[in-house]
Design an enzyme around this catalytic site. Structure first.
Site, PDB file in Angstrom:
ATOM      1  N   GLY A 225       0.546 -15.283  -1.865  1.00 44.90           N
ATOM      2  CA  GLY A 225      -0.679 -15.624  -1.164  1.00 44.90           C
ATOM      3  C   GLY A 225      -1.610 -14.431  -1.201  1.00 44.90           C
ATOM      4  O   GLY A 225      -1.245 -13.348  -1.679  1.00 44.90           O
ATOM      5  N   GLY A 227      -3.853 -11.249   0.272  1.00 47.80           N
ATOM      6  CA  GLY A 227      -3.606 -10.263   1.306  1.00 47.80           C
ATOM      7  C   GLY A 227      -4.220 -10.671   2.630  1.00 47.80           C
ATOM      8  O   GLY A 227      -3.629 -10.479   3.695  1.00 47.80           O
ATOM      9  N   GLY A 231      -0.695 -11.690   3.642  1.00 45.00           N
ATOM     10  CA  GLY A 231      -0.437 -10.297   3.987  1.00 45.00           C
ATOM     11  C   GLY A 231      -0.685 -10.016   5.458  1.00 45.00           C
ATOM     12  O   GLY A 231       0.150  -9.421   6.149  1.00 45.00           O
ATOM     13  N   GLU A 269       1.978   3.756   0.563  1.00 47.34           N
ATOM     14  CA  GLU A 269       1.785   4.508  -0.683  1.00 47.34           C
ATOM     15  C   GLU A 269       0.435   4.053  -1.211  1.00 47.34           C
ATOM     16  O   GLU A 269       0.292   2.906  -1.631  1.00 47.34           O
ATOM     17  CB  GLU A 269       2.926   4.234  -1.667  1.00 47.34           C
ATOM     18  CG  GLU A 269       2.999   5.239  -2.810  1.00 47.34           C
ATOM     19  CD  GLU A 269       2.089   4.868  -3.974  1.00 47.34           C
ATOM     20  OE1 GLU A 269       1.030   5.537  -4.127  1.00 47.34           O
ATOM     21  OE2 GLU A 269       2.424   3.933  -4.700  1.00 47.34           O
ATOM     22  N   CYS A 303      -1.833   4.799  -9.668  1.00 45.90           N
ATOM     23  CA  CYS A 303      -2.213   5.722  -8.600  1.00 45.90           C
ATOM     24  C   CYS A 303      -1.866   7.162  -8.957  1.00 45.90           C
ATOM     25  O   CYS A 303      -2.421   8.100  -8.385  1.00 45.90           O
ATOM     26  CB  CYS A 303      -1.524   5.320  -7.298  1.00 45.90           C
ATOM     27  SG  CYS A 303       0.278   5.240  -7.402  1.00 45.90           S
TER      28      CYS A 303
END
Length: 539
Positions: A225, A227, A231, A269, A303
């Site tokens: 789904g 966020g 989420g 993170e 990242c």
């Protein structure tokens, strides 16, 4: 990312005018909840798009609060049984999960190429190969971990933290998923996984691997789904104890705020604006080549990307020429072509964001375009392709040097001395990754210690899955990988054991133990003292 826009169901792909209509893409209507594929209660649907062709690969449910609630309840119901399962049994089951993943390695690679746009060789070697290695390492870390230790007359135990919601991104999706869910499950937590809605197909295959390993129902659940819907519902759900998110710094702020009401345990993170610092005694050619190669991995969508290259001012032109020549050796194109090194960006939104940053770089701060630019690569009119780009003379305070672009854009920043270089390295809101290059390892290590970053490579030091991984500042909270990654899903409890006669009373007491003892009761024998102050034992 909690505010990613919903991707609505695309119309049927009819192909070129007059051609036979193409078959409809697979339509997935279920979520993995309670040990079974169950129909989603979502009304909307999401389209998963191949970023190389811009065609719809499949559709999946736009799961929301009701699917998240069912998954959280299933995980909560399974927690008592799973958390009290002996560690050895949990480890044996998770080894079976790794074996089931290994048996699907080729299929994982195909899916990652299709939904992420990663070149086939990179998908198989790095996305999948590194994920399998990480999963196995996480399992064996738990197998050898001491969940209990004696500290004087106390027994210190590490226990599962509860139901864990693991929210993962789209860029290296399988690796960043196993980096969370395997330690969580090994710790004894039950899990609800919410993959990115942009790249959810690998997560369905992972759920199949978990099903084959025969984990108890509800121990692992997966809800697809957005966020904003699924989420948010998981982060705020009263049965969720731990939230582990990998995503943008913006998403991290939202998760922190959402979890604050119930004082949830949150691990983050987040983003990075990482610097590769070439000192004046380094092998410039090797350092620049390594920086370019790392920066281009996954078309710059990591990242950990070294997007800032810091070089001595009097060697900037040499460094720029080296970087330009290095990029000549990389091919951008169809990710299914074995000759391709760089595939497309993951989505139309990603393409628009990266090219907007490049255009801004052309007009802000006096940066000089060396290579690339905002236009599409020649001959790649379909797909979310972008030209690998180099800017020189970049102002350390400019947007190019401060913002996470998440694309193949290298900013070359000159510096005058080591002190200034370190200030530039640490001069962003991020602190995730970095690199130092020097002809003297000791000097490089000394400079690395001055980085305000969670991970620093010295002269090409390799990634170590046993070492903690995470960021300083706005790059995150907490650590993943190794024992730190396992402990992220554990709570610590101290059990104070009775002492022998004459033991000193320490703590909130009005009377000594003997004075408070009812008349006629006997002193129990003391618990045996360990020979040393601390003795670690297996759970």
């Amino acid at each position: 990312m909690l505010t990613e826009p919903t991707v609505l169901l695309a119309p049927r792909d009819t192909g070129p005018s007059g051609a036979t209509p193409a078959p409809l893409p697979p339509r997935h209507t279920d979520q993995w909840i309670g040990g079974a594929w169950v129909p989603s209660e979502a009304e909307g649907r999401l389209a998963v798009t191949d970023p190389a062709t811009e065609r719809v690969l499949a559709t999946v449910p736009a799961g929301g609060a009701r699917d998240a609630d069912r998954a959280a309840r299933a995980a909560s119901d399974a927690f008592v049984r799973w958390s009290t399962t002996p560690v050895g049994e949990r480890v044996a089951l998770l080894r079976r999960v790794v074996e089931a993943m290994e048996a699907r390695a080729d299929r994982f690679a195909e899916i990652i190429t299709a939904e992420v746009g990663s070149p086939a060789g990179v998908a198989r070697r790095t996305h999948v190969g590194l994920s399998l290695g990480m999963a196995a390492h996480c399992v064996e870390t738990a197998a050898s971990y001491a969940f209990e230790e004696r500290v004087g007359h106390s027994l210190v135990v590490r226990e599962p933290a509860g139901v864990a919601a693991c929210v993962t991104p789209w860029n290296t999706p399988l690796l960043l998923t196993v980096q969370k869910i395997i330690p969580a499950l090994a710790a004894g937590c039950t899990v609800v996984h919410k993959p990115s809605e942009i790249t959810p197909l690998h997560a369905r295959l992972l759920a199949e691997a978990v099903a084959e390993a025969d984990l108890p129902p509800g121990v692992f659940n997966m809800v697809v789904g957005t966020g904003a819907a699924a989420g948010t519902a998981l982060v705020t759900h009263p049965l969720v104890d731990v939230v582990s998110l990998t995503g943008s710094t913006r998403a991290g702020r939202e998760v922190t705020a959402l979890g604050a009401d119930r004082i949830k345990r949150v691990h983050l993170e987040l983003g990075g604006k990482n610097a590769s610092l070439v000192l004046d005694d380094a092998d410039l050619a090797s350092a620049v080549a390594a920086t370019v190669d790392q920066m281009l991995f996954n078309t710059g969508q990591t990242c950990l990307q070294w997007s800032r290259l810091l070089v001595p001012r009097d060697r900037q032109e040499e460094a720029v020429q080296l970087a330009d020549r290095a990029m000549d050796g990389y091919v951008t194109g169809d990710p299914r072509d074995p000759a391709t090194d760089l595939g497309p960006l993951v989505s139309a939104a990603a393409h628009a964001r990266v090219t907007a940053y490049i255009r801004r770089g052309l007009t802000e701060g006096g940066a000089r375009l060396v290579r690339g630019g905002p236009d599409r690569p020649d001959g790649l009119d379909t797909g979310y392709y972008v030209r690998p780009t180099i800017f020189a003379d970049v102002d350390p305070l400019s947007t190019l040097a401060q913002e996470e672009i998440f694309g193949p854009v290298l900013s070359v920043i000159p510096y005058d001395d080591e002190e200034q270089a370190v200030r530039i390295v640490n001069g962003t809101r991020y602190g995730l990754h970095g690199a130092v290059w020097s002809g003297d390892d000791a000097r490089a290590q000394r400079v690395a210690r001055r980085f305000r970053s969670g991970l620093v490579d010295v002269n090409g030091g390799q990634f170590n899955p046993a070492a903690p991984f995470g960021g300083f500042k706005q790059s995150g909270i907490g650590r993943e990988c190794g024992t730190a990654g396992l402990e992220a899903f554990l709570e610590t409890k101290s059990i104070q054991l009775p002492q022998g006669p004459g033991g000193q009373v320490v703590g909130p007491r009005l009377r000594s133990t003997e004075a408070a003892r009812p008349a006629g009761t006997a002193q129990r024998p003391a618990a045996p003292e360990s020979p040393a102050r601390t003795e670690r034992t297996e759970a």
